[in-house]
Design an enzyme around this catalytic site. Sequence first.
Site, PDB file in Angstrom:
ATOM      1  N   THR A 186       0.785  -0.953   0.096  1.00 21.36           N
ATOM      2  CA  THR A 186      -0.249   0.270  -0.397  1.00 21.36           C
ATOM      3  C   THR A 186       1.312   1.133  -0.176  1.00 21.36           C
ATOM      4  OG1 THR A 186      -1.387   0.988   1.838  1.00 21.36           O
ATOM      5  CG2 THR A 186      -0.327  -0.579   2.302  1.00 21.36           C
ATOM      6  N   LYS A 439     -10.276  21.724   7.828  1.00 22.23           N
ATOM      7  CA  LYS A 439     -10.654  22.174   9.513  1.00 22.23           C
ATOM      8  C   LYS A 439     -11.598  23.443   9.457  1.00 22.23           C
ATOM      9  CE  LYS A 439      -8.394  18.110  10.903  1.00 22.23           C
ATOM     10  NZ  LYS A 439      -7.542  17.921  10.033  1.00 22.23           N
ATOM     11  N   TRP A 444     -15.146  20.872  10.848  1.00 19.74           N
ATOM     12  CA  TRP A 444     -14.681  20.290   9.461  1.00 19.74           C
ATOM     13  C   TRP A 444     -16.192  20.378   8.061  1.00 19.74           C
ATOM     14  CZ3 TRP A 444     -13.073  14.647  11.309  1.00 19.74           C
ATOM     15  CH2 TRP A 444     -12.079  14.604  12.563  1.00 19.74           C
TER      16      TRP A 444
HETATM   17  P1  AMP Z   1      -6.087   1.242  -1.106  1.00 18.23           P
HETATM   18  O1  AMP Z   1      -5.950   0.720   0.289  1.00 18.23           O
HETATM   19  O2  AMP Z   1      -5.861   2.313  -2.275  1.00 18.23           O
HETATM   20  O3  AMP Z   1      -7.063   0.331  -1.972  1.00 18.23           O
HETATM   21  O4  AMP Z   1      -7.514   2.615  -0.422  1.00 18.23           O
HETATM   22  C1  AMP Z   1      -7.438   2.508   0.672  1.00 18.23           C
HETATM   23  C2  AMP Z   1      -8.954   4.006   0.618  1.00 18.23           C
HETATM   24  O5  AMP Z   1      -9.731   4.560  -0.279  1.00 18.23           O
HETATM   25  C3  AMP Z   1      -9.656   4.175   1.924  1.00 18.23           C
HETATM   26  O6  AMP Z   1      -9.167   3.923   3.130  1.00 18.23           O
HETATM   27  C4  AMP Z   1     -11.147   5.141   1.585  1.00 18.23           C
HETATM   28  O7  AMP Z   1     -10.211   6.624   2.386  1.00 18.23           O
HETATM   29  C5  AMP Z   1     -10.974   5.667  -0.346  1.00 18.23           C
HETATM   30  N1  AMP Z   1     -12.010   4.523  -1.186  1.00 18.23           N
HETATM   31  C6  AMP Z   1     -11.717   3.124  -1.248  1.00 18.23           C
HETATM   32  N2  AMP Z   1     -12.971   3.120  -1.172  1.00 18.23           N
HETATM   33  C7  AMP Z   1     -14.181   4.446  -1.290  1.00 18.23           C
HETATM   34  C8  AMP Z   1     -15.726   4.646  -1.626  1.00 18.23           C
HETATM   35  N3  AMP Z   1     -16.382   4.019  -2.044  1.00 18.23           N
HETATM   36  N4  AMP Z   1     -16.310   6.217  -0.635  1.00 18.23           N
HETATM   37  C9  AMP Z   1     -14.610   7.411  -0.477  1.00 18.23           C
HETATM   38  N5  AMP Z   1     -13.413   6.765  -0.407  1.00 18.23           N
HETATM   39  C10 AMP Z   1     -13.476   4.945  -0.689  1.00 18.23           C
END
Ligand code: AMP
Length: 542
Positions: A186, A439, A444
């Site tokens: 990640t 903020k 927020w």
């Molecule tokens: P990743 O590990 O790269 O898949 O990123 C995960 C992050 O993507 C999550 O912690 C969220 O911040 C964002 N994320 C994933 N799905 C959504 C969604 N449907 N709406 C808003 N943010 C999302």
Amino acid sequence: MLGLMQDHPLLISSLIEFAERHHGEGEVVSRRVEGDLHRYTYKDVARRARQVANALDALKLGFSDRVATLAWNGYRHLELYFGVSGSGRVLHTLNPRLHPEQIAWIVNHAEDSVLCFDMSFLPIIKAIHAHCPTVKHFVALCDADKLPADSGIPGLQSYESWIAAQSSEYQWPVFDENSASSMCYTSGTTGNPKAALYSHRSTLLHALAGALPDALSMSARDSVLPVVPMFHVNAWGLPYSAAMTGAKLVFPGPAMDGKSIYELIEGEKVSFAAGVPTVWQMMLGHMSAGKLRFSTLKRTVIGGSACPPAMITAFNDEYGVEVLHAWGMTEMSPLGTVCTLKNKHLPMSVEDKMKVRLKQGRGIFGVDMKIVDAEGHDLPWDGKAYGDLLVKGPWIIKAYFKGEGGSPLVDGWFPTGDVATIDADGYMQITDRSKDVIKSGGEWISSIDVENVAMAHPAVAMAACIGMKHPKWDERPIVAVVRKPGTELTREELLAFYEGKTAKWQIPDDVVFVDAIPLGGTGKMMKAKLREMLKDYKLPGL
Ligand code: AMP
């Protein structure tokens, strides 16, 4: 007293064995790097996955040794999914959109022994191979005659000749279901990338829960198009859920533009597609320009970042396609929530249903959630209180590979870094990433809300909201906007568009028009980069 049921470990090899036996004629169709469409069946996947397993044995690779891939979504990648993990090795999917130096860092950190790559990524391999001492074997995912004679990569061989030399007979080994099966790095918000290390057990349970009707609802009658890359959290587990249900699989390869995706959906009678909002934005643009219609697509799961309401409406109202808004993350394999309606919602008006659909959805079985305030106290599930979102469950990380970053858990819960509300029906709604929340004057502002309003304007192709330092309010939001080609939206027009759609103090202070918004390797907006792009920007009146 123990139960008297048979004790079979949950292993990834069982998925492909099942698909071969019960859905042997089930199709797998792939757009290849060469541009043509490749078509075969689960029986062929299983046969060639066994050849992969034999090829890894022949290299004397040990249990849990890492086999990396740098590849698009396609049939050879699928064979590696099963052949590598099924034989007890760990499949390490690399993200080709990262900088080569970062890829090399990740390969070294994972200590990959073998690296299999699509020919599109040969330049990356040329740049990094000398810096990756653990990789003893490079395999190009192509036919022998496509292998360049002068690649400069020692021992490079083609995938086809590598597996052709192997028997298609293989007895999948039986081992502890908690053994590692695959890994995915990640990007991490600070420091170096960290890896989530999935197990056979977590992968199978995730695939089972993901296939349920109120999750992705997959079946043998589906034709499934994972546009979400196989290098990003195992394409949300779709290859596994597809093998488990016998669904037809359709892979887009490198062709992710709107036209190619649309044609693949139509040509292969796709009923269910999965991807991030940016991909669908491109496809919807292509469709509206050409006045095109879908003939088979029934539902699409959209996640990875917040799905703009305008996109849900476009799919639903214009094309009759149900949008399943979903949320998850690399550390969660990735599925956490999927938005499907409950019985009580069905008689509601279209507007009220839409309010539900906009949320990221209900936790699927296996994922427990809670929201907490700054002191760690539980917040109520009332749809209003928002706080840090924490999760736990059998496919959620307990530690990163090699223990990087120490224990990520807080009292057994994994802090997601997202800020959310949860309503009384259990529907979770992300208000922001904790680092992106604006903020302003002690309150927020959700950057997602600001973006969603802009995205609903017909002249806006993409919008990203960030906070700017403000001497009085601490931060104020501005929105960076990419106009749709041929439109002439002005700052004043867009700001006027916010009137009545959001509280006055949540209206951005300014609109900045940009040619493009920086996107990361998985299609997410990279706000840190955007902030850097706008580092000399000054809020109006300051
Ligand atoms: P990743 O590990 O790269 O898949 O990123 C995960 C992050 O993507 C999550 O912690 C969220 O911040 C964002 N994320 C994933 N799905 C959504 C969604 N449907 N709406 C808003 N943010 C999302």
